[in-house]
Design a protein around this motif. Structure first.
Motif, PDB file in Angstrom:
ATOM      1  N   SER A  68     -50.812 -20.076  36.909  1.00 34.49           N
ATOM      2  CA  SER A  68     -49.826 -21.141  37.283  1.00 34.49           C
ATOM      3  C   SER A  68     -49.367 -21.081  38.641  1.00 34.49           C
ATOM      4  O   SER A  68     -48.781 -20.061  39.072  1.00 34.49           O
ATOM      5  CB  SER A  68     -48.724 -21.270  36.304  1.00 34.49           C
ATOM      6  N   MET A  86     -52.772 -25.630  37.873  1.00 35.25           N
ATOM      7  CA  MET A  86     -53.269 -24.731  37.208  1.00 35.25           C
ATOM      8  C   MET A  86     -54.680 -24.416  37.660  1.00 35.25           C
ATOM      9  O   MET A  86     -55.406 -25.260  37.670  1.00 35.25           O
ATOM     10  CB  MET A  86     -53.223 -24.870  35.537  1.00 35.25           C
ATOM     11  N   PHE A 112     -45.208 -32.147  37.444  1.00 37.38           N
ATOM     12  CA  PHE A 112     -45.668 -30.896  36.806  1.00 37.38           C
ATOM     13  C   PHE A 112     -45.129 -29.767  37.711  1.00 37.38           C
ATOM     14  O   PHE A 112     -45.435 -29.743  39.036  1.00 37.38           O
ATOM     15  CB  PHE A 112     -47.089 -30.955  36.791  1.00 37.38           C
ATOM     16  N   PRO A 114     -45.067 -25.810  36.754  1.00 32.82           N
ATOM     17  CA  PRO A 114     -45.593 -24.646  35.846  1.00 32.82           C
ATOM     18  C   PRO A 114     -44.839 -23.563  35.963  1.00 32.82           C
ATOM     19  O   PRO A 114     -44.716 -23.041  37.493  1.00 32.82           O
ATOM     20  CB  PRO A 114     -46.835 -24.617  35.821  1.00 32.82           C
ATOM     21  N   HIS A 115     -44.428 -22.643  35.163  1.00 31.71           N
ATOM     22  CA  HIS A 115     -43.715 -21.762  35.267  1.00 31.71           C
ATOM     23  C   HIS A 115     -44.497 -20.450  34.527  1.00 31.71           C
ATOM     24  O   HIS A 115     -45.535 -20.256  34.905  1.00 31.71           O
ATOM     25  CB  HIS A 115     -42.082 -21.737  34.706  1.00 31.71           C
ATOM     26  N   ILE A 117     -46.964 -18.649  31.622  1.00 26.96           N
ATOM     27  CA  ILE A 117     -47.686 -19.206  30.756  1.00 26.96           C
ATOM     28  C   ILE A 117     -48.303 -18.079  29.885  1.00 26.96           C
ATOM     29  O   ILE A 117     -48.143 -16.946  29.693  1.00 26.96           O
ATOM     30  CB  ILE A 117     -49.207 -19.616  31.608  1.00 26.96           C
ATOM     31  N   VAL A 132     -47.864 -23.584  28.594  1.00 26.73           N
ATOM     32  CA  VAL A 132     -47.070 -23.673  29.929  1.00 26.73           C
ATOM     33  C   VAL A 132     -45.810 -24.132  29.949  1.00 26.73           C
ATOM     34  O   VAL A 132     -45.465 -25.178  29.530  1.00 26.73           O
ATOM     35  CB  VAL A 132     -47.988 -24.522  30.904  1.00 26.73           C
ATOM     36  N   ASN A 134     -42.691 -25.790  31.595  1.00 23.50           N
ATOM     37  CA  ASN A 134     -42.747 -26.807  32.798  1.00 23.50           C
ATOM     38  C   ASN A 134     -41.361 -27.257  32.978  1.00 23.50           C
ATOM     39  O   ASN A 134     -40.663 -27.157  32.134  1.00 23.50           O
ATOM     40  CB  ASN A 134     -43.674 -27.794  32.213  1.00 23.50           C
ATOM     41  N   GLU A 143     -45.617 -27.275  27.537  1.00 18.40           N
ATOM     42  CA  GLU A 143     -46.812 -27.866  27.382  1.00 18.40           C
ATOM     43  C   GLU A 143     -47.852 -27.290  26.697  1.00 18.40           C
ATOM     44  O   GLU A 143     -48.143 -26.094  27.176  1.00 18.40           O
ATOM     45  CB  GLU A 143     -47.469 -28.388  28.790  1.00 18.40           C
TER      46      GLU A 143
END
Length: 356
Positions: A68, A86, A112, A114-115, A117, A132, A134, A143
């Protein structure tokens, strides 16, 4: 009356001075201000295409790594206005390079962010699900995607819930089931700062399934990375402000029973678990004050720690990589696979290293 007022004011001033002094010492302790930066080089090169951080990385048993990238997190530097992305990386390829994953489905890709995962493989049909964390527009949601051929993620579901209010990381335990850490109790800075200074362990781990959502474990000062043992029996949580990793055992009904804490002596972010040995690999912040007060001329360093035999009476914590920030700034994750080590960061680059 005047004398009483003076006495009261003096008492309040003295109490304030004591609190400020306590807060100053507490912050120094939390941020490891007086700790000497450890240094240990590895044979590494930068991963192609990763220019603005790879906050989390996880590797499947078949050598495919998911990354991510592009996280924008409050209080942290960010050097790109583009949305997060991603990537997938095949570590079995002769010349592995991250490939951006196409995302299909109803998801606002412009927001989006993302942090943490996690990836879950359904043994029934070998379907691969990518979870993910988010943060679109400073929100907190999860997500769920299905990974399909041609480097594509198909968006299946967005999950929001009041208990998932400040999610940092996630570990999937089913196609729609996961544990998640909350890193804040309060979202406003002042009450959050007070909880930190007072050492109030108000954060928790939340268990989510389509049938129920509830707190699985609490009493955590600031929950960060989370992962699971190869036999799926134990859950590991990095309490970043307590400088330790908490070990929990999964119970009936997905409750988590606290077993112990293992001190790591650094502010460790994400946790990855070696599929073969069960060793924990941690991306850590050895001098977080430099991360908060970012100066490219005096950058925040990076540190990778490894915990061997975590379930024994004497776990072994070793330094595997240490750098003053001139090679890699603000490491957040380290993932090992077959003699290789991938190291990601909040906002900088990512490394692929050869382990000795």
């Amino acid at each position: 009356m005047a004398a009483m007022q003076k006495l009261l004011i003096s008492a309040l001033v003295a109490a304030l001075a004591v609190f400020v002094g306590h807060a100053f010492l507490k912050v120094k302790k939390l941020l490891l201000v007086n700790r000497e930066l450890p240094m240990k080089p590895l044979n590494c090169h930068y991963l192609k295409n990763i220019e603005f951080g790879a906050e989390d990385i996880t590797i499947l048993r078949d050598g495919r790594a998911f990354l991510s990238t592009g996280l924008k997190y409050p209080g942290m530097p960010s050097f790109s206005d583009e949305p997060g992305k991603m990537y997938v990386l095949d570590l079995l390829h002769p010349k592995p390079a991250p490939v951006e994953l196409k995302i299909k489905g109803e998801l606002d890709l412009h927001a989006f962010n993302p942090h943490g995962i996690s990836v879950y493989t359904d043994e029934a049909d070998d379907s691969v699900y990518v979870f993910v964390v988010n943060h679109p527009n400073s929100k907190s949601q999860v997500e769920i995607f299905r990974f399909v051929e041609d480097e594509t993620l198909v968006h299946l579901k967005t999950i929001t819930h009041p208990l998932l209010h400040s999610v940092n990381d996630i570990v999937a335990v089913g196609p729609e089931h996961f544990y998640a850490t909350n890193d804040h109790y309060f979202h406003s800075e002042t009450p959050h700062f007070l909880t930190v200074i007072l050492g109030l362990p108000l954060c928790d781990v939340v268990y989510y399934s389509p049938e129920e959502v509830r707190v699985a474990a609490d009493g955590i000062q600031s929950g960060n990375g989370i992962n699971i043992s190869p036999d799926k029996r134990f859950i590991y949580v990095s309490d970043i402000l307590d400088h330790d990793v908490d070990v929990f055992e999964r119970q009936d009904g997905e409750h988590l029973l606290f077993i112990k804490s293992v001190a790591v002596g650094s502010l460790c972010d994400n946790i990855e678990v070696d599929h073969v040995t069960g060793d924990l690999w941690l991306g850590c912040h050895p001098n977080p004050l430099k991360l908060i007060n970012f100066d490219p001329k005096d950058p925040p360093g990076s540190e990778v720690l490894r915990i061997k035999n975590i379930h024994s009476d004497q776990p072994v914590v070793t330094l595997e990589y240490g750098n003053d920030g001139h090679e890699l700034m603000a490491s957040t994750v380290a993932a090992r696979y077959d003699g290789k080590l991938l190291i990601g960061t909040v906002f900088h680059k990512a490394l692929s290293c050869v382990l000795k």
